[in-house]
Write a protein that holds these residues in place. Structure first.
Motif, mmCIF file in Angstrom:
data_model
loop_
_atom_site.group_PDB
_atom_site.id
_atom_site.type_symbol
_atom_site.label_atom_id
_atom_site.label_comp_id
_atom_site.label_asym_id
_atom_site.label_seq_id
_atom_site.Cartn_x
_atom_site.Cartn_y
_atom_site.Cartn_z
ATOM 1 N N MET A 96 8.549 -24.112 9.853
ATOM 2 C CA MET A 96 7.676 -23.792 10.320
ATOM 3 C C MET A 96 6.803 -22.372 9.288
ATOM 4 N N LYS A 97 7.311 -22.905 7.941
ATOM 5 C CA LYS A 97 7.155 -21.220 7.096
ATOM 6 C C LYS A 97 5.053 -21.553 6.675
ATOM 7 N N ASN A 98 4.649 -23.376 7.161
ATOM 8 C CA ASN A 98 3.479 -24.546 7.370
ATOM 9 C C ASN A 98 2.690 -23.759 8.416
ATOM 10 N N TYR A 99 3.659 -23.452 9.101
ATOM 11 C CA TYR A 99 2.611 -23.311 10.666
ATOM 12 C C TYR A 99 2.630 -21.464 11.425
ATOM 13 N N THR A 100 3.391 -20.360 10.408
ATOM 14 C CA THR A 100 2.836 -19.402 10.392
ATOM 15 C C THR A 100 2.444 -18.305 8.791
ATOM 16 N N TYR A 101 2.547 -16.953 9.491
ATOM 17 C CA TYR A 101 1.707 -15.904 8.520
ATOM 18 C C TYR A 101 2.881 -16.043 7.388
ATOM 19 N N PRO A 102 2.484 -15.941 6.184
ATOM 20 C CA PRO A 102 1.147 -15.763 5.590
ATOM 21 C C PRO A 102 0.328 -17.167 4.884
ATOM 22 N N ARG A 103 0.817 -18.472 5.506
ATOM 23 C CA ARG A 103 0.004 -19.776 5.568
ATOM 24 C C ARG A 103 -0.689 -19.407 6.236
ATOM 25 N N VAL A 104 -1.203 -19.548 7.366
ATOM 26 C CA VAL A 104 -1.860 -18.920 8.218
ATOM 27 C C VAL A 104 -2.205 -17.570 8.771
ATOM 28 N N GLU A 105 -3.001 -17.971 9.193
ATOM 29 C CA GLU A 105 -3.873 -16.120 9.553
ATOM 30 C C GLU A 105 -2.820 -15.804 11.441
ATOM 31 N N ASN A 106 -3.093 -17.049 11.584
ATOM 32 C CA ASN A 106 -3.482 -17.077 13.212
ATOM 33 C C ASN A 106 -1.537 -18.181 13.756
ATOM 34 N N PRO A 107 -0.755 -17.774 13.286
ATOM 35 C CA PRO A 107 0.672 -18.332 13.882
ATOM 36 C C PRO A 107 0.708 -19.479 14.383
ATOM 37 N N PHE A 108 1.130 -20.429 14.826
ATOM 38 C CA PHE A 108 0.924 -21.483 15.902
ATOM 39 C C PHE A 108 1.971 -21.128 17.081
ATOM 40 N N PHE A 109 3.212 -20.736 16.493
ATOM 41 C CA PHE A 109 3.621 -20.309 18.125
ATOM 42 C C PHE A 109 4.687 -18.526 17.527
ATOM 43 N N LYS A 110 5.003 -17.793 19.105
ATOM 44 C CA LYS A 110 5.700 -16.692 18.620
ATOM 45 C C LYS A 110 7.076 -16.816 17.867
ATOM 46 N N ASP A 111 7.569 -16.197 16.859
ATOM 47 C CA ASP A 111 8.316 -15.821 16.587
ATOM 48 C C ASP A 111 10.131 -15.363 17.547
ATOM 49 N N SER A 112 8.915 -14.880 18.538
ATOM 50 C CA SER A 112 9.977 -14.181 19.282
ATOM 51 C C SER A 112 10.333 -15.294 20.122
ATOM 52 N N THR A 113 9.854 -16.157 20.836
ATOM 53 C CA THR A 113 10.204 -17.526 21.466
ATOM 54 C C THR A 113 10.795 -18.717 21.067
ATOM 55 N N PHE A 114 10.403 -18.339 19.659
ATOM 56 C CA PHE A 114 11.287 -19.943 18.408
ATOM 57 C C PHE A 114 12.420 -18.774 18.946
ATOM 58 N N PHE A 115 12.610 -17.928 18.773
ATOM 59 C CA PHE A 115 14.587 -17.735 18.183
ATOM 60 C C PHE A 115 15.389 -18.094 19.480
ATOM 61 N N ILE A 116 14.065 -17.058 20.601
ATOM 62 C CA ILE A 116 14.833 -17.134 21.930
ATOM 63 C C ILE A 116 15.144 -18.898 21.845
ATOM 64 N N MET A 117 14.733 -19.427 21.901
ATOM 65 C CA MET A 117 15.025 -21.125 22.820
ATOM 66 C C MET A 117 15.790 -21.939 21.606
ATOM 67 N N MET A 118 15.603 -21.135 20.103
ATOM 68 C CA MET A 118 16.877 -21.721 18.957
ATOM 69 C C MET A 118 17.961 -20.941 19.594
ATOM 70 N N THR A 119 18.409 -20.255 20.841
ATOM 71 C CA THR A 119 19.398 -19.674 20.837
ATOM 72 C C THR A 119 19.949 -19.784 21.696
ATOM 73 N N VAL A 120 19.216 -20.033 22.513
ATOM 74 C CA VAL A 120 19.380 -21.017 24.679
ATOM 75 C C VAL A 120 20.045 -22.732 23.750
ATOM 76 N N GLY A 121 19.202 -23.459 23.122
ATOM 77 C CA GLY A 121 19.884 -24.227 22.072
ATOM 78 C C GLY A 121 21.794 -24.575 21.569
ATOM 79 N N ILE A 122 21.366 -23.220 20.682
ATOM 80 C CA ILE A 122 23.084 -23.352 20.462
ATOM 81 C C ILE A 122 23.815 -23.067 21.999
ATOM 82 N N PHE A 123 23.439 -22.283 22.735
ATOM 83 C CA PHE A 123 24.172 -22.050 23.941
ATOM 84 C C PHE A 123 24.193 -23.733 24.696
ATOM 85 N N GLU A 124 23.553 -24.203 24.227
ATOM 86 C CA GLU A 124 23.700 -25.719 25.267
ATOM 87 C C GLU A 124 24.677 -26.797 24.084
ATOM 88 N N GLY A 125 24.303 -26.576 22.487
ATOM 89 C CA GLY A 125 25.261 -27.313 21.674
ATOM 90 C C GLY A 125 26.680 -27.093 22.367
#
Length: 247
Positions: free
Chosen positions: A24-53
């Motif tokens: 993910m570091k290659n697709y977000t700040y500071p590697r790119v000025e405009n991130p390709f995704f939202k950090d908050s949504t990414f961590f929400i999805m990760m949390t959902v995945g933990i419960f699914e797992g």
């Protein structure tokens, strides 16, 4: 018991955060000025995945999927269930046809892997404390849980990316089948790990799992991902010149 649970969480979650940073570091700040995704949504999805797992881990334990002779059909079914668990979340309207869905699928897969790996690490560490089990030496158990966690995070992270790509392209089921093939092979190897009492065989299979997971992870996250992002952005009429090159 407390220290066992803590070690299980550490072993399960450490590879998740490491692989998250590597990609993910290659697709977000500071590697790119405009991130390709939202950090908050990414961590929400990760949390959902933990419960699914965690839910899938308990399901596999209750149904006795692990610790039984390997069945090709059974492992295919388990792989499809794991992939469909991701699709249920990723197929929401807000994710369809959007390039950032690829990253959210990746986060969902990593979270699922961490939840499952923590469960496996816990039962293996508890088994190591039981004098009636063949693996009473903590060293092979420690190696086993680390290899298993790394392999799970590599494989399910890549499979989550498959689901994210399918959601972004409006073709979720096509990419579910694409990811289910290597995942079924991976699950068959994992079943052997839990079934065999031979330490040498167990470590050979664990190495095979890590190699398979690493190969598929590299293919999905480093070789194909940049091109996929370009194609999905083009489909949406967006052009960016800061997409990392394939490796």
């Amino acid at each position: 018991m407390d220290w066992t649970f803590g070690i299980a969480l550490l072993v399960g979650f450490a590879p998740m955060f490491l692989l998250m940073d590597v990609v993910m570091k290659n697709y977000t700040y500071p590697r790119v000025e405009n991130p390709f995704f939202k950090d908050s949504t990414f961590f929400i999805m990760m949390t959902v995945g933990i419960f699914e797992g965690v839910f899938l881990f308990f399901g596999m334990r209750v149904l006795g999927v692990l610790g039984t002779p390997v069945s090709i059909i059974l492992m295919i079914v388990v792989a499809l269930i794991e992939m469909m668990a991701m699709v249920v979340v990723m197929n929401l309207k807000r994710f369809r046809g959007k390039s950032d869905s690829i990253f959210y699928g990746y986060g969902l897969g990593l979270g699922m892997a961490a939840g499952m790996a923590s469960g496996f690490a816990y039962i293996l560490c508890m088994a190591a404390q039981n004098p009636d089990t063949p693996l009473v030496d903590p060293v092979p158990v420690f190696i086993e849980v680390i290899c298993l966690s790394v392999a799970l995070n590599l494989m399910l992270g890549a499979c989550g990316t498959n689901v994210g790509e399918g959601t972004a392209r409006h073709l979720p089921m096509q990419y579910v089948l694409q990811g289910a093939i290597p995942l079924a092979a991976f699950n068959m190897l994992m079943a052997v790990v839990f079934f065999t009492d031979n330490l040498f065989m167990m470590f050979v299979v664990l190495i095979a799992m890590v190699v398979l997971g690493a190969y598929y992870f590299r293919k999905c996250l480093f070789q194909k991902l940049p091109a996929i992002i370009r194609e999905v952005l083009k489909m949406n009429g967006v052009k960016r010149d800061d997409i990392p090159e394939s490796k």
